[in-house]
Design an enzyme around this catalytic site. Structure first.
Site, mmCIF file in Angstrom:
data_model
loop_
_atom_site.group_PDB
_atom_site.id
_atom_site.type_symbol
_atom_site.label_atom_id
_atom_site.label_comp_id
_atom_site.label_asym_id
_atom_site.label_seq_id
_atom_site.Cartn_x
_atom_site.Cartn_y
_atom_site.Cartn_z
ATOM 1 N N GLY A 11 0.694 6.134 -4.417
ATOM 2 C CA GLY A 11 0.126 6.553 -3.135
ATOM 3 C C GLY A 11 -0.104 8.039 -3.030
ATOM 4 O O GLY A 11 0.395 8.704 -2.112
ATOM 5 N N GLY A 14 -0.650 10.247 0.167
ATOM 6 C CA GLY A 14 0.370 10.341 1.211
ATOM 7 C C GLY A 14 1.004 11.719 1.313
ATOM 8 O O GLY A 14 1.065 12.479 0.333
ATOM 9 N N PHE A 15 1.504 12.023 2.489
ATOM 10 C CA PHE A 15 2.121 13.321 2.798
ATOM 11 C C PHE A 15 3.358 13.565 1.936
ATOM 12 O O PHE A 15 3.470 14.589 1.245
ATOM 13 C CB PHE A 15 2.468 13.336 4.288
ATOM 14 C CG PHE A 15 3.147 14.591 4.793
ATOM 15 C CD1 PHE A 15 2.612 15.837 4.555
ATOM 16 C CD2 PHE A 15 4.312 14.497 5.543
ATOM 17 C CE1 PHE A 15 3.222 16.995 5.042
ATOM 18 C CE2 PHE A 15 4.926 15.633 6.048
ATOM 19 C CZ PHE A 15 4.392 16.882 5.791
ATOM 20 N N ALA A 86 4.094 4.688 -1.781
ATOM 21 C CA ALA A 86 2.920 4.044 -1.179
ATOM 22 C C ALA A 86 3.344 2.856 -0.340
ATOM 23 O O ALA A 86 4.254 2.111 -0.696
ATOM 24 C CB ALA A 86 1.958 3.587 -2.273
ATOM 25 N N SER A 87 2.679 2.683 0.798
ATOM 26 C CA SER A 87 2.964 1.541 1.666
ATOM 27 C C SER A 87 1.714 1.219 2.465
ATOM 28 O O SER A 87 1.116 2.121 3.058
ATOM 29 C CB SER A 87 4.116 1.855 2.623
ATOM 30 O OG SER A 87 4.430 0.731 3.413
ATOM 31 N N TYR A 158 6.440 -2.263 12.139
ATOM 32 C CA TYR A 158 6.597 -1.257 11.084
ATOM 33 C C TYR A 158 8.039 -1.212 10.603
ATOM 34 O O TYR A 158 8.313 -1.198 9.393
ATOM 35 C CB TYR A 158 6.176 0.123 11.605
ATOM 36 C CG TYR A 158 6.628 1.275 10.719
ATOM 37 C CD1 TYR A 158 5.932 1.592 9.556
ATOM 38 C CD2 TYR A 158 7.756 2.028 11.040
ATOM 39 C CE1 TYR A 158 6.351 2.638 8.732
ATOM 40 C CE2 TYR A 158 8.178 3.071 10.225
ATOM 41 C CZ TYR A 158 7.473 3.368 9.076
ATOM 42 O OH TYR A 158 7.897 4.389 8.266
ATOM 43 N N LYS A 162 9.547 -2.246 6.873
ATOM 44 C CA LYS A 162 10.314 -1.331 6.030
ATOM 45 C C LYS A 162 11.666 -1.931 5.652
ATOM 46 O O LYS A 162 12.146 -1.781 4.523
ATOM 47 C CB LYS A 162 10.515 0.006 6.748
ATOM 48 C CG LYS A 162 9.284 0.907 6.750
ATOM 49 C CD LYS A 162 8.935 1.345 5.340
ATOM 50 C CE LYS A 162 7.838 2.390 5.317
ATOM 51 N NZ LYS A 162 7.463 2.766 3.924
#
Length: 341
Positions: A11, A14-15, A86-87, A158, A162
């Site tokens: 990912g 992503g941040f 990554a998600s 969410y 997770k």
């Protein structure tokens, strides 16, 4: 430490992933990262240059999507370690739990199978505080790594995704890991320097405050993304990290109004729009009726979500920046990149 083989970071858009890439490159690792389309490679490279990546750094890209099997064997081939952040994030009309849970669980398993089959030494999973704190009533102590979200309570999709995705990862290692090691990092609200216009949900919290948004009575832990990346690298190589979860939090949690006060105090005239006004809970609940993004926070109104990062400090020697530095560096990056209205 094995620096002869590449490290796979999933990912790459992503941040957290981008800051992990920067930390790995600074530490002398070769890095391979996945994107769903090579059309985003230039954007990722631009962001990494903002973060200090040199043109000669050893970074390569490979196409792989968490919702499909293709590309993952090639992505993991020859790698010593995998940082899996990554998600899948549903959007638009994808509001059913299945839209969140199934892709997250199956995505984790795809990466773990590919890592096992490629002979990877250890995977570090970027999980979330949402796999720790959700569904609980007010705790009398700080959350720690022994806690898991109670999915019988009122839990946002969410947070449920997770929790189930991390559970599935640990179950996979126990049943069919074949010697593959796993560590998990569970960050709280991740702040720190934005690298571009595609920033995380957590950064939007500070952006909203800088643009005059009032505060709900929400409590959250804070951590700087650079320290989250540092914790990933420590969990990747430290012998004591195998089989362990690590909460990433700097100091005690804060109420949103206190975060706003830090901005007012530290950012001077740039924080002229920041409001320390606290919205009543009934108004937030009313607003959530027509705003799906608010529905996930209503169960958290008034709850103290303090947690402890003592385990990472004790076992791995992790020393995160202060909460205040994380807040200020976030706001400063938004100003520098021209991302505030």
């Amino acid at each position: 430490m094995n620096k002869e083989k590449p490290v796979l970071v999933t990912g790459g858009t992503g941040f957290i992933a981008q800051h992990c890439i920067l930390a790995l490159l600074r530490d002398g690792y070769q890095v391979r990262t996945t994107v769903r389309s090579l059309a985003r490679e230039a954007e990722v490279r631009d962001n990494l240059k903002t973060g200090g990546m040199r043109p000669d750094d050893h970074l390569s890209f490979v196409v792989a999507d968490l919702t499909a099997d293709g590309g993952w064997a090639e992505a993991a081939a020859g790698c010593a370690y995998v940082l899996h952040g990554a998600s899948p994030t549903p959007s638009g009309d994808q509001t059913r739990e299945e839209d969140w849970i199934q892709p997250a669980v199956e995505g984790n398993l795809r990466v773990l199978r590919a890592a096992r089959d490629a002979g990877v030494e250890r995977v570090v999973l970027t999980s979330a505080f949402g796999a720790v704190c959700a569904g609980h009533k007010q705790m009398e102590r700080p959350f720690d790594e022994t806690d898991w979200s109670d999915l019988s309570g009122k839990v946002w999709p969410y947070q449920k995704s997770k929790t189930l995705a991390e559970r599935a990862a640990w179950d996979f290692i126990a049943r069919e890991g074949g010697g593959l090691e796993l560590s998990a990092v569970n960050p709280v609200t991740v702040l720190g320097p934005a690298l571009g216009a595609d920033y995380s949900h957590s950064i939007r919290l500070i952006k909203g405050m800088m643009e005059g948004q009032a505060c709900a009575r929400i409590n959250t832990g804070l951590v700087d993304v650079r320290d989250v990346a540092d914790l990933h690298l420590r969990a990747m190589t430290h012998p004591s990290a195998s089989g362990q979860r690590f909460l990433a939090i700097a100091g005690e949690s804060m109420w949103l109004a206190d975060i706003a006060r830090v901005l007012r105090h530290r950012m001077g005239p740039a924080a002229g729009k920041v409001s320390t006004r606290v919205l009543p809970n009934w108004l937030v609940r009313l607003g959530a009726l027509g705003n799906p993004s608010l529905k996930g926070v209503t169960p958290l109104l008034g709850l103290n979500l303090n947690a402890t990062g003592e385990k990472a400090r004790r076992l791995l020697g992790w020393t995160p920046r202060s909460r205040e530095e994380a807040i200020v560096s976030t706001a400063g990056s938004l100003i520098q990149l021209g991302l505030l209205r």
